[in-house]
Structure formats: C-alpha cells, structure tokens
Design an enzyme around this catalytic site. Structure first.
Site, PDB file in Angstrom:
ATOM      1  CG  HIS A  95      -3.280   2.909   2.087  1.00  5.63           C
ATOM      2  ND1 HIS A  95      -3.930   2.584   0.917  1.00  5.63           N
ATOM      3  CD2 HIS A  95      -3.414   1.820   2.914  1.00  5.63           C
ATOM      4  CE1 HIS A  95      -4.422   1.360   1.021  1.00  5.63           C
ATOM      5  NE2 HIS A  95      -4.131   0.883   2.207  1.00  5.63           N
ATOM      6  CB  CYS A 102      -0.942  -0.001   1.197  1.00  5.66           C
ATOM      7  SG  CYS A 102      -1.990  -1.473   1.259  1.00  5.66           S
ATOM      8  CG  ASN A 144      -7.296  -1.159   1.136  1.00  5.69           C
ATOM      9  OD1 ASN A 144      -6.465  -0.894   0.280  1.00  5.69           O
ATOM     10  ND2 ASN A 144      -6.950  -1.563   2.347  1.00  5.69           N
TER      11      ASN A 144
END
Length: 328
Positions: A252, A115, A282
């Site tokens: 993120h 990420c 996500n």
C-alpha cells in the site's frame, strides 16, 4: 499454500483529471514542497470534481479494464468494491456500478478494510471462485479521499488523493494464479487512524476530526514498519516461497518513506517495489491496483512473475496476497 482455481485476467484504473501539487498546498497550509517530498515522497495527487464520486471513479476504472479485455463482462456474477468513501451509506457503490454497467447476473456489495481493501477483495474473490460459488468476479477499489480530508490540517492534507483500480478474477483450472494469502487485524489500534461516524467516542476517548480523517502518523508509521515485514515473511513461509523468488513487491502506497523503511527491513531492492504515491498520493484501497496497472502499462510485468501485494491500514488491519501474473 492455499488452494486456488482462479486467476486475475484483466486490470484497469482511473484517476481524476484535476492535479493538486505540493505548490498548490503551499497556498492552503503552512507547508513546502521540499518538506512534503522529504517526509512522504509525494509530489502530486489527483482530486475528484465536486460532482464526481467514488462510483464514477470505479465505473471509469472498469471501462478502462474492459478496453483491453478480450472477453465480455456480461457474465460477471459478483461485484466487490473496496472503499471507505462510498457515495452514500447505502446503496452500496458496488450496486451503483452494477446498475451503470448493466451486469444482469451480478450480485454486489461493498467491502471496508480501508487501505487493505483491495487485497481483502482479491482473497475473497479467489475463495468464492475456488469454492465453486462464483466464476467471474470484478474486484474494484475506489476512493475519493479528498472529500474527507481536512485541508487545514497540514499533517494529513499533504497525503491523500483520489483514484480507482479494477481487476477481473476468473475461474481457471489450467492456470490458477493465487498461491498464498495472510490476513490479520488489531482493533486496539483503531484509535490511531479513523474517521468519525455515528459514534464520537472510542475506548472511552472523545474522537477528533469532525467527520474528516484523523491520523496519528507517528503511531501508524511505527506499527507498519514493525508489522508489515513480519506479515510478509509469514505469507512467504506459508506459501513455501522465498523473498528472492518474488519479482515484484507491491505494498500500500501510504508514504514512500515508510515503504523505504519496510523495504530496507525486508532487504528488498527498491527496484523491485512498485508504488503509486509519488503522483497520485495515498489513495487508500486504490493505491495497490494503481501501482499494478501503471507497471502493466509500462510493460514491467511479465507472464509468470511472482507478485506479492500487501495492504495495511486503519483497523488496524493488513492483508497480503501472493500470486503469479497471467496477463499478457
């Protein structure tokens, strides 16, 4: 403060057309829209078609970038793709992109920092350009997380979606944009979020997941809320900037409730935080460029704005980048 001879000159993104709503997930697992929104802030996520892979998303993101870029991409000399879900173990997604776009002078490689991949990629692009080794670098982040998500696991399947974002970083001595960066890792936390590969044991413990994402959400949440604010303040201190000077914070988009907690701990107003998770989920490395491009399309970002990006995730690892916005 870091030395920089580079700036971001263009940005683009792409998400698949198929939408997976919370109501759709209610038909797959024991969950509910209210429960998902309360715990994650996510309402929808985009899902790649069976025949659509990470390289396709990345190519479309670059095409989207090219549509608003005044110059040519023919002289791009490096393609970096941040991904944890490549089409193949090899060849790299970056090589697939380079071939499809017919970039005759470009080297290409994939970067896996999960990420934090996009922020790692920007830091690397700035360093290579500032060192005089490259002049024009495409930094792309793309993921097809749906292909490695277990849709019988109610704790993970509610989170993940697919998407890609791309940024062009160019040599510029008159108006360089990168101001600071901070990178860090803690491999001892790897067991909290992973996807099984060739090895099936980590730290002497048998792995779960059978090739799909495994995440100990409680441990990752605690780590992020504790660690990210410290990393943000370390970055600002090194760059000789204050939090009050930052126009936009772009973390993120792992989980919007987690972002709320990080923002509260830092004392950042929610209206200064850009995210992409509510309607995209996500998307791992792609979440930051998706949020940036959304804000650009909405004319929220002004030339000269100070922007702080902060990626964090599996590894465990994080990377923060501080830069000025130079795209009109």
């Amino acid at each position: 403060m870091i030395t920089s001879l580079a700036r971001i000159t263009a940005i683009g993104s792409y998400v698949p057309s198929t939408i997976l709503t919370n109501a759709d997930l209610e038909k797959l697992v024991d969950t509910h829209d209210d429960w998902i929104v309360q715990r994650t802030g996510i309402r929808e996520r985009r899902i790649a078609r069976k025949e659509e892979f990470t390289s396709h998303l990345c190519i479309n993101a670059v095409n989207n970038l090219a549509a608003t870029y005044a110059g040519s991409l023919a002289d791009v000399d490096l393609v970096i793709v941040a991904t944890t879900t490549p089409d193949y173990p090899f060849p790299s997604v970056a090589c697939l992109v380079q071939n499809h776009l017919k970039l005759p002078h470009a080297a290409a490689f994939d970067l896996n920092a999960t990420c934090a991949g996009f922020t790692y990629g920007l830091h690397l692009a700035n360093g290579l350009i500032t060192a005089g080794l490259h002049r024009k670098v495409l930094v792309i982040a793309g993921e097809t997380m749906s292909k490695v998500t277990d849709y019988t696991d109610r704790n993970t399947c509610i989170l993940f979606g697919d998407g890609a974002g791309a940024a062009l970083v160019e040599h510029d001595t008159s108006e360089p944009g990168f101001i600071g960066a901070v990178l860090w890792s803690d491999g001892s936390g790897g067991k909290h979020v992973y996807r099984m590969g060739l090895a099936q044991v980590m730290d002497g413990i048998p792995l779960e997941g059978k090739g799909m994402i495994y995440q100990n959400g409680r441990e990752v949440y605690k780590w992020a809320v504790r660690t990210v604010p410290d990393g943000v303040m370390r970055l600002l201190q090194q760059a000789d900037r204050s939090l009050e000077q930052v126009n936009w914070f772009v973390p993120h988009s792992a989980n919007l409730k987690m972002i709320d907690s990080i923002g509260e701990k830092l004392g950042i107003s929610p209206d200064k935080i850009l995210t992409s998770a509510e309607y995209f989920g996500n998307t791992s490395s792609a979440s930051i460029p998706l949020a940036l491009h959304q804000a650009h399309q909405q004319s929220l970002l002004k030339k000269g704005d100070l922007i702080l990006l902060f990626g964090f995730g599996a590894g465990l690892t994080y990377a923060g980048v501080l830069f000025t916005w130079n795209i009109a």
